[in-house]
Design a protein around this motif. Structure first.
Motif, PDB file in Angstrom:
ATOM      1  N   ILE A   3       0.869  -1.281  -0.425  1.00 18.37           N
ATOM      2  CA  ILE A   3      -0.180  -0.122  -0.048  1.00 18.37           C
ATOM      3  C   ILE A   3       0.577   1.100   0.148  1.00 18.37           C
ATOM      4  CG2 ILE A   3      -1.614   1.631   1.463  1.00 18.37           C
ATOM      5  CD1 ILE A   3      -3.077  -1.520   2.600  1.00 18.37           C
ATOM      6  N   LEU A   4       2.065   1.359   0.682  1.00 19.47           N
ATOM      7  CA  LEU A   4       3.171   2.089   1.140  1.00 19.47           C
ATOM      8  C   LEU A   4       2.897   3.290   0.156  1.00 19.47           C
ATOM      9  CD1 LEU A   4       3.674   2.315   4.767  1.00 19.47           C
ATOM     10  CD2 LEU A   4       1.716   3.044   3.716  1.00 19.47           C
ATOM     11  N   LYS A   5       3.670   1.538  -0.909  1.00 14.16           N
ATOM     12  CA  LYS A   5       4.642   2.307  -2.249  1.00 14.16           C
ATOM     13  C   LYS A   5       3.497   2.975  -3.232  1.00 14.16           C
ATOM     14  CE  LYS A   5       7.881  -1.646  -2.032  1.00 14.16           C
ATOM     15  NZ  LYS A   5       8.602  -3.294  -2.867  1.00 14.16           N
ATOM     16  N   ASP A   6       2.123   3.369  -2.868  1.00 17.81           N
ATOM     17  CA  ASP A   6       1.624   3.658  -4.000  1.00 17.81           C
ATOM     18  C   ASP A   6       1.114   5.227  -3.308  1.00 17.81           C
ATOM     19  OD1 ASP A   6       1.769   1.655  -6.002  1.00 17.81           O
ATOM     20  OD2 ASP A   6       0.115   0.335  -5.161  1.00 17.81           O
ATOM     21  N   GLU A   7       1.985   5.103  -1.848  1.00 16.54           N
ATOM     22  CA  GLU A   7       1.113   6.405  -1.234  1.00 16.54           C
ATOM     23  C   GLU A   7       2.088   7.294  -1.546  1.00 16.54           C
ATOM     24  OE1 GLU A   7      -1.850   7.317   0.813  1.00 16.54           O
ATOM     25  OE2 GLU A   7      -2.251   5.307  -0.301  1.00 16.54           O
ATOM     26  N   ASN A   8       1.841   8.803  -1.165  1.00 17.88           N
ATOM     27  CA  ASN A   8       2.106   9.789  -1.026  1.00 17.88           C
ATOM     28  C   ASN A   8       2.591  10.348   0.303  1.00 17.88           C
ATOM     29  OD1 ASN A   8       3.667  12.589   0.084  1.00 17.88           O
ATOM     30  ND2 ASN A   8       1.708  14.119  -1.292  1.00 17.88           N
ATOM     31  N   LEU A   9       3.934   9.949   0.588  1.00 22.69           N
ATOM     32  CA  LEU A   9       4.587  10.103   1.943  1.00 22.69           C
ATOM     33  C   LEU A   9       4.953  10.943   2.896  1.00 22.69           C
ATOM     34  CD1 LEU A   9       7.261   6.347   1.685  1.00 22.69           C
ATOM     35  CD2 LEU A   9       4.736   6.396   2.000  1.00 22.69           C
ATOM     36  N   ASN A  10       4.685  11.920   2.463  1.00 21.49           N
ATOM     37  CA  ASN A  10       5.165  13.170   2.875  1.00 21.49           C
ATOM     38  C   ASN A  10       4.098  13.245   4.266  1.00 21.49           C
ATOM     39  OD1 ASN A  10       7.219  13.700   0.963  1.00 21.49           O
ATOM     40  ND2 ASN A  10       5.908  14.632  -0.550  1.00 21.49           N
ATOM     41  N   GLY A  11       5.105  13.858   5.083  1.00 19.49           N
ATOM     42  CA  GLY A  11       3.995  14.477   6.890  1.00 19.49           C
ATOM     43  C   GLY A  11       4.327  13.165   8.031  1.00 19.49           C
ATOM     44  N   GLU A  12       4.231  13.797   9.360  1.00 19.43           N
ATOM     45  CA  GLU A  12       4.748  13.084  10.417  1.00 19.43           C
ATOM     46  C   GLU A  12       3.258  11.644  10.295  1.00 19.43           C
ATOM     47  OE1 GLU A  12       3.624  16.608  12.407  1.00 19.43           O
ATOM     48  OE2 GLU A  12       5.494  17.779  11.812  1.00 19.43           O
ATOM     49  N   TRP A  13       4.662  10.849  10.807  1.00 16.43           N
ATOM     50  CA  TRP A  13       4.458   9.180  11.908  1.00 16.43           C
ATOM     51  C   TRP A  13       3.929   8.981  13.068  1.00 16.43           C
ATOM     52  CZ3 TRP A  13       1.707   6.165   6.890  1.00 16.43           C
ATOM     53  CH2 TRP A  13       2.257   6.818   6.071  1.00 16.43           C
ATOM     54  N   SER A  14       2.196   8.464  12.594  1.00 21.66           N
ATOM     55  CA  SER A  14       2.582   7.696  13.868  1.00 21.66           C
ATOM     56  C   SER A  14       2.369   6.141  13.882  1.00 21.66           C
ATOM     57  CB  SER A  14       1.380   8.078  14.740  1.00 21.66           C
ATOM     58  OG  SER A  14       1.788   9.949  15.452  1.00 21.66           O
ATOM     59  N   VAL A  15       2.315   5.430  14.535  1.00 23.41           N
ATOM     60  CA  VAL A  15       2.557   4.057  14.345  1.00 23.41           C
ATOM     61  C   VAL A  15       2.658   3.095  15.350  1.00 23.41           C
ATOM     62  CG1 VAL A  15       3.748   1.464  13.586  1.00 23.41           C
ATOM     63  CG2 VAL A  15       4.351   3.959  12.011  1.00 23.41           C
ATOM     64  N   VAL A  16       1.733   2.296  15.461  1.00 24.14           N
ATOM     65  CA  VAL A  16       1.228   1.433  16.364  1.00 24.14           C
ATOM     66  C   VAL A  16       1.015   0.142  16.536  1.00 24.14           C
ATOM     67  CG1 VAL A  16      -0.952   0.923  18.243  1.00 24.14           C
ATOM     68  CG2 VAL A  16      -0.911   2.886  17.091  1.00 24.14           C
ATOM     69  N   VAL A  17       2.389  -0.422  16.929  1.00 23.38           N
ATOM     70  CA  VAL A  17       2.504  -1.855  16.922  1.00 23.38           C
ATOM     71  C   VAL A  17       1.720  -2.796  17.345  1.00 23.38           C
ATOM     72  CG1 VAL A  17       4.508  -4.173  16.088  1.00 23.38           C
ATOM     73  CG2 VAL A  17       4.907  -1.089  16.039  1.00 23.38           C
ATOM     74  N   GLN A  18       0.921  -3.874  16.578  1.00 19.25           N
ATOM     75  CA  GLN A  18       0.339  -4.896  17.409  1.00 19.25           C
ATOM     76  C   GLN A  18       1.158  -6.151  18.518  1.00 19.25           C
ATOM     77  OE1 GLN A  18      -1.281  -8.082  15.464  1.00 19.25           O
ATOM     78  NE2 GLN A  18      -3.207  -8.584  16.722  1.00 19.25           N
ATOM     79  N   LYS A  19       0.916  -5.826  19.905  1.00 15.36           N
ATOM     80  CA  LYS A  19       1.145  -6.818  21.179  1.00 15.36           C
ATOM     81  C   LYS A  19       2.188  -8.248  20.261  1.00 15.36           C
ATOM     82  CE  LYS A  19      -2.344  -8.412  23.917  1.00 15.36           C
ATOM     83  NZ  LYS A  19      -2.614  -8.231  24.901  1.00 15.36           N
TER      84      LYS A  19
END
Length: 270
Positions: A209-225
């Motif tokens: 999905i991300l390879k086709d996205e505009n990635l500019n901007g600030e990101w927060s990521v939540v990783v499943q336990k």
């Protein structure tokens, strides 16, 4: 009096009435970047038709914090002072902790105002956090330290929140795929801003999905336990039952109880 005032992370309307009152009436402003803060105050003044008291601005950030506080005249805090980070909550992956400690050590009255925070926004929006979570903020950029941090996040018995830059968000997810392609991740880009976007998928699908996205901007990521990790708390009985020399056992028990290790050793060897 010293106030720590959170600033909007994207939507100017997220500023609280309490924060506006303090910003309007304060005399001294400590901030990361005086240009950014002056611009924000001018925007708030226009948006909310504020009467803004004249202020003195001081740049206080992670690179000058120690020397700045070492030389500051403590009498300045007899005036109404605020600390504002460029965006978000001071002290949460932002400068300000040193100033809090300075206030505590010098008996300066201070108050932290509630407000915008990317961490809690991501936690609430993820659907992955029921109670406990771990916050790693920005990971090391390169090398072994980064690899260890990613591994720790995947091994955690709690969901883990990470901040990431647009330059490294794709590589972060790719690194996670190498370790666990089925791990669920929640990503939010440009939280609270006009072009906010959320993603919730396995790491493998997110790479596509991300390879086709505009990635500019600030990101927060939540990783499943980690599905394979449980939290087991060591108690006194667990240590007492260990088949180890009494001296080592006494030291471990001392760590848990605060009791003198020599006294514990005497009891163990009676």
């Amino acid at each position: 009096m010293l106030y720590f005032v959170p600033t909007p992370i994207g939507n100017l309307s997220d500023i609280s009435q309490h924060s506006l009152e303090i910003i309007s009436s304060c005399e001294i402003v400590f901030c990361e970047d005086t240009r950014v803060t002056k611009s924000l105050i001018n925007l708030l003044k226009t948006r909310y038709n504020l009467e803004i008291k004249d202020k003195i601005f001081y740049s206080l950030h992670s690179h000058n914090e120690e020397s700045f506080l070492k030389n500051i005249d403590i009498e300045i805090f007899s005036k109404k002072c605020v600390y504002m980070s460029d965006a978000g909550m001071p002290c949460i992956s932002d400068p300000g902790v040193g100033l809090v400690k300075f206030a505590q050590e010098n008996g300066i009255e201070y108050e932290v105002i509630s407000g915008a925070n990317a961490l809690l926004l991501a936690v609430a929006a993820s659907g992955l956090v029921e109670k406990e979570f771990t916050f790693l903020a920005f990971l090391p950029n390169l090398g072994k330290e980064r690899a260890i941090a990613i591994q720790n996040a995947l091994n955690s018995p709690y969901p883990t929140v990470i901040y990431e830059s647009p330059k490294r968000i794709l590589s972060l997810v790719e690194d996670i795929v190498k370790l666990d392609e089925n791990r669920k991740l929640f990503l939010i880009k440009e939280a609270s801003k006009k072009f906010e976007k959320k993603f919730f998928e396995t790491s493998l699908n997110l790479v596509k999905i991300l390879k086709d996205e505009n990635l500019n901007g600030e990101w927060s990521v939540v990783v499943q336990k980690s599905p394979n990790s449980t939290v087991e708390r060591i108690n006194l009985k667990d240590i007492e039952e260990l088949e180890i020399p009494p001296k080592q056992k006494a030291k471990l028990l001392s760590k848990l109880t605060g009791e003198n290790s020599k006294e514990i050793y005497k009891k163990l060897t009676k």
